[in-house]
Design an enzyme around this catalytic site. Structure first.
Site, PDB file in Angstrom:
ATOM      1  N   GLU A  14      35.330  31.108  43.135  1.00  0.00           N
ATOM      2  CA  GLU A  14      34.767  32.019  44.126  1.00  0.00           C
ATOM      3  C   GLU A  14      33.471  32.632  43.609  1.00  0.00           C
ATOM      4  O   GLU A  14      33.358  32.980  42.424  1.00  0.00           O
ATOM      5  CB  GLU A  14      35.763  33.125  44.457  1.00  0.00           C
ATOM      6  CG  GLU A  14      35.284  34.053  45.558  1.00  0.00           C
ATOM      7  CD  GLU A  14      36.328  35.081  45.961  1.00  0.00           C
ATOM      8  OE1 GLU A  14      36.181  35.662  47.040  1.00  0.00           O
ATOM      9  OE2 GLU A  14      37.279  35.315  45.181  1.00  0.00           O
ATOM     10  N   HIS A  34      40.335  33.633  41.995  1.00  0.00           N
ATOM     11  CA  HIS A  34      39.821  34.757  42.783  1.00  0.00           C
ATOM     12  C   HIS A  34      38.795  35.516  41.952  1.00  0.00           C
ATOM     13  O   HIS A  34      39.021  35.804  40.776  1.00  0.00           O
ATOM     14  CB  HIS A  34      40.972  35.685  43.187  1.00  0.00           C
ATOM     15  CG  HIS A  34      40.525  36.966  43.831  1.00  0.00           C
ATOM     16  ND1 HIS A  34      40.623  38.191  43.193  1.00  0.00           N
ATOM     17  CD2 HIS A  34      39.989  37.216  45.048  1.00  0.00           C
ATOM     18  CE1 HIS A  34      40.161  39.139  44.006  1.00  0.00           C
ATOM     19  NE2 HIS A  34      39.768  38.579  45.122  1.00  0.00           N
TER      20      HIS A  34
END
Length: 868
Positions: free
Chosen positions: A368, A338
């Protein structure tokens, strides 16, 4: 300075010393003296000789912090110290064993920013294992930089090739040098007492003196060479292993080939393979050449075997890729990150390509990228609307091109969070296609339709996950189908989409439809919320009315970028029914952790079926501004494939993630259990029931060895270690128990306690061992941990070992034992035991955590710990 005597295959670096201060020549076992294991040629390596003389270089921490420091490779050849100037007070900088690799200046993000001040050829970066920050250095010349780069890499390769015995030899040498405070090559009793504190043990002075005098065979009141080795061996004597060794050895000194075969058959359950394995293990782990020729195994060789990969608790069959990798992607857990670009918190943290490098080296297969409009037409990456720093999108893509497949060649998923305007989206697409080239998957695979996901066998490819356009014709067909059953659905369900995720989901706020060559336009916002569709013309031809009110937050998707999303189209989640009726297998929804956990509790079985049908991604709550993590186990229980972690933050959640994905070759893909891949599955993670067979786990924590200090700055601080055994899985299986603490002993604590766990769904169970320093005034401090999936524990082996990866020392190991509880019931009843649930009724595991005997620390008969 003088050179050590030459032993074939082992040469010592130049070392200073007096007549009695020169350490023993290299080679052999620990009992042969304080040995040094290095390949021939190191003593004449000019790079290392110059490094030992020392070099003044510029240490660079930030764009503004750049200071001169004098760096020098110590005479042991294994540590580098630094001082403010050549004649200044030096202090340790790093150990070679802490170094992972050396990078050129061109590969350093920080040094590239300073290219106007320092030529990149004069710079290099030292990359450390774990989470320690990199060390950027700039030499005074290209030649000096090359000397240090070559020399350090040579030593790093040497350490990586050391076997257990060589690591132990080096360990002893390092302790001798740390304890020899005045560097005269001998150790007094006062120096030995201080060394005990450094080694993390507080020992009774009278007992310590008796060990010291016993080792001082020269009666010189000092320990030198072999005398110190004997003193050290007395400190770490492993009574448990010696008893096991002597049980199979006829003379208590060695194991003959037949005796070792008996051990492998009886304890390790090797059966028919025992004779062949015995020969192989003796050749591999016996340190003495004579022992190898006679096919016998000494105590040192036996211990070396137990601490090796062949004796590890982690089943060696599970280390390489052992699972079927031809299933569609939604059948696998995928190691996911993340906000990969962040190195610290979510509000003011630094954005860096180093975040991607570290994640990829951990085996991460889904990274990400939050991309926004940047100056000069160049898109930038940062956490939008925060104070986090900015980096260029093209630098991120270049980093992915370089590091994407260094750890594993299985496909990498690029989760693209696009916040750019039309023009800069075209730049995004251009960078992706030009920089990634053949690595980028931009078209469907031959023979694989869009309604089928590819498998992880799509090696060396980067898949873009993001919003995708659809043509008007596609949408019209769907609208016609919806009209046909509109009346029926309204009668049965007045609100066909009752479960709307009202939380903002940055990964899936909007959705696109169409392709580059199709005629497209923008769908109204009401349709967007239900169907997740954006149909667009060129921005100049879109009616102004479509940008009124809350429509202005909608990003217009560029067809060039849309075309790069082949299989992983992000869609918003409305309900499980809506997803089943409207979405395809290639569609993927994102959930906040709170939403996902809520769905598991409210509709666990539906969530399992949803994840058996298509991919899903779960990301941390926006409230985790400190980049903390939620535990992934609860989401894995429901079959969620991409559980995105803040990989920059250490803790139990990341320990579980790292331990789980260590299997299957570290590929980043782990096949889900069959009951989580069946779209008709009846499994509910909140209420697991038969036919899932329960098992019983017995864990016996016996002893430990050589635990590091919690606070290295406090010389007299000694740990009071305890071991916590944690089991993660479905809610009914999640339990933890802990031993009593052992007072003031980090060198060989003894616990000898047994725990029992009932495991209802072993396919989802994860086992974690945590060593902590007991503190009655505050929270216990973390020392180290080891985590592995239940399915990767050796099911047949009686005795196995492992190392705690979070510990500072490579010599810290554990030994585990499998047993049948019925067969060993009498033995268990004689020991202190605590049951977590019901008594054992199934064939089970007994894990014995063996490190070092603690009884040698205090006088014989004296007990330690809470009950002392």
């Amino acid at each position: 300075m003088k050179e050590a005597s030459h032993v074939p295959g082992h040469v010592k670096l130049l070392d200073t010393g007096t007549e009695k201060g020169t350490l023993a020549p290299a080679g052999g076992a620990v009992g042969d003296g304080i040995s040094d294991s290095r390949p021939s040629g190191l003593t004449t390596d000019q790079d290392l000789l110059l490094m030992q003389e020392g070099t003044t270089m510029r240490k660079v921490r930030t764009k503004t912090w750049k200071k001169l420091r004098f760096f020098r490779l110590q005479n042991d050849g294994m540590t580098v110290w630094h001082a403010r100037q050549a004649d200044g007070i030096a202090k340790p900088t790093f150990s070679i064993s802490d170094v992972e690799t050396i990078r050129k200046g061109h590969d350093s993000e920080l040094l590239r920013y300073l290219v106007d001040e320092f030529p990149l050829e004069q710079g290099f970066t030292i990359v450390f294992h774990g989470r320690r920050p990199n060390l950027d250095l700039v030499a005074n010349s290209v030649e000096e930089a090359q000397i240090w780069m070559r020399g350090l890499q040579l030593l790093v390769d040497l350490v990586a090739s050391m076997n257990y015995q060589e690591q132990l030899d080096q360990w002893v040498r390092e302790w001798f040098q740390r304890g020899d405070r005045n560097q005269d090559g001998r150790m007094s009793f006062q120096e030995a007492r201080r060394l005990l504190l450094l080694m993390n043990v507080e020992m009774d002075q009278e007992y310590a003196l008796s060990l010291f005098q016993e080792a001082d065979v020269s009666h010189s009141d000092t320990l030198e060479g072999e005398e110190f080795v004997q003193f050290y061996k007395a400190l770490i004597k492993r009574t448990e292993i010696e008893q096991l060794f002597e049980h199979f050895s006829s003379d208590g000194q060695k194991l003959t080939l037949l005796e070792f075969v008996d051990f492998l058959r009886e304890e390790q359950k090797e059966k028919d393979h025992a004779p062949d394995l015995a020969l192989k293990f003796i050749a591999r782990y016996e340190p003495s050449e004579s022992g190898r020729l006679l096919h016998v195994l000494s105590k040192d060789g036996f211990l070396s075997y137990l601490c090796s990969k062949d004796g590890n608790i982690f089943n060696q069959k599970c280390l390489p890729v052992y699972q079927d990798m031809t299933k569609p992607l939604n059948h696998y857990y995928i190691n996911s990150s993340h906000n990969t670009y962040l190195l610290r918190d979510q509000l003011c943290g630094q954005s860096s390509v180093e975040g991607y490098i570290r994640a990829l080296k951990r085996g991460c297969r889904c990274v990400e990228v939050d991309v926004w409009d940047g100056p000069g037409g160049e898109p930038i990456v940062y956490h939008g609307h925060t104070l986090t720093s900015r980096i260029l999108f093209k630098d991120v893509v270049s980093t992915l091109a370089q590091y994407a497949f260094q750890s594993t060649d299985y496909p990498l998923i690029l989760s693209l969070e696009n916040h750019c305007t039309w023009e800069q989206q075209r730049t995004l697409a251009q960078h992706l296609t030009e920089i990634l080239g053949e690595q980028l998957l931009s078209t469907t695979i031959d023979g694989l339709l869009m309604d089928t996901l590819p498998s992880p066998e799509l090696r060396g490819k980067i898949l873009v996950k993001g919003r995708k356009l659809r043509t008007i014709e596609e949408v019209e067909v769907e609208e016609e189908e919806e009209e046909l059953d509109k009346d029926d659905r309204s009668e049965l369900d007045p609100d066909p989409y009752p479960v709307l995720d009202t939380e903002v989901q940055p990964e899936s706020q909007e959705l696109a439809s169409g392709n580059k060559d199709s005629k497209v336009l923008t769908c109204p916002m009401a349709c967007l919320l239900i169907c997740g569709q954006i149909l667009v013309h060129d921005p100049s031809s879109i009616p102004v009315s479509l940008f009124l009110s809350n429509q202005d937050c909608t990003t217009i998707l560029c067809p060039d970028l849309s075309a790069l999303v082949v299989y992983l189209r992000t869609v918003p989640f409305c309900s499980f029914t809506h997803s089943k009726e409207n979405y395809h297998i290639c569609d993927i929804s994102s959930f906040s952790e709170s939403k996902a956990k809520s769905l598991i509790k409210e509709a666990g079985n539906e969530f399992v079926q949803h994840n058996a049908r298509q991919l899903c991604r779960v990301y941390p709550s926006r409230l985790r501004t400190d980049s903390s993590n939620f535990h992934p186990q609860e989401l894995w229980n429901a079959g969620c494939q991409m559980v995105a972690m803040n990989m920059q933050t250490a803790g139990s959640a990341m320990d579980i993630c790292d331990g789980f994905f260590r299997q299957n070759g570290g590929s980043g893909y782990v096949l889900k259990p069959d009951f989580l891949c069946d779209i008709q599955s009846t499994f509910n993670p909140e209420k697991p029931a038969s036919p899932y067979k329960a098992k019983t786990l017995l864990v016996q924590v016996i002893s430990g060895q050589r635990l590091p200090k919690v606070d290295d700055t406090k010389e007299r601080s000694v740990v009071d270690p305890l071991v916590k055994v944690e089991l993660f899985g479905v809610p009914e299986d999640t339990r933890q128990q802990e031993t009593d603490y052992v007072d003031n002993n980090g060198i060989n604590p003894y616990w000898g306690q047994t725990f029992c766990f009932r495991v209802h769904v072993p396919e989802l169970a994860i086992l974690r061992f945590v060593v902590k320093d007991y503190n009655w005034k505050s929270r216990n401090s973390f020392i180290g941990q080891y985590t592995l999936p239940w399915t990767c524990v050796k099911q047949e082996m009686a005795l196995a070992s492992t190392q705690l990866p979070s510990l500072c020392t490579s010599a810290c190991g554990k030994t585990w034992r499998w047993m049948n509880p019925e067969k060993h019931r009498e033995g268990l009843e004689a020991e202190k035991s605590t049951e977590a649930l019901s008594p054992p009724t199934y064939k089970s595991l007994k894990i014995q955590s063996q490190r070092k005997d603690q009884s040698r620390i205090k006088a014989p008969g004296q007990r330690l710990g809470k009950d002392a």
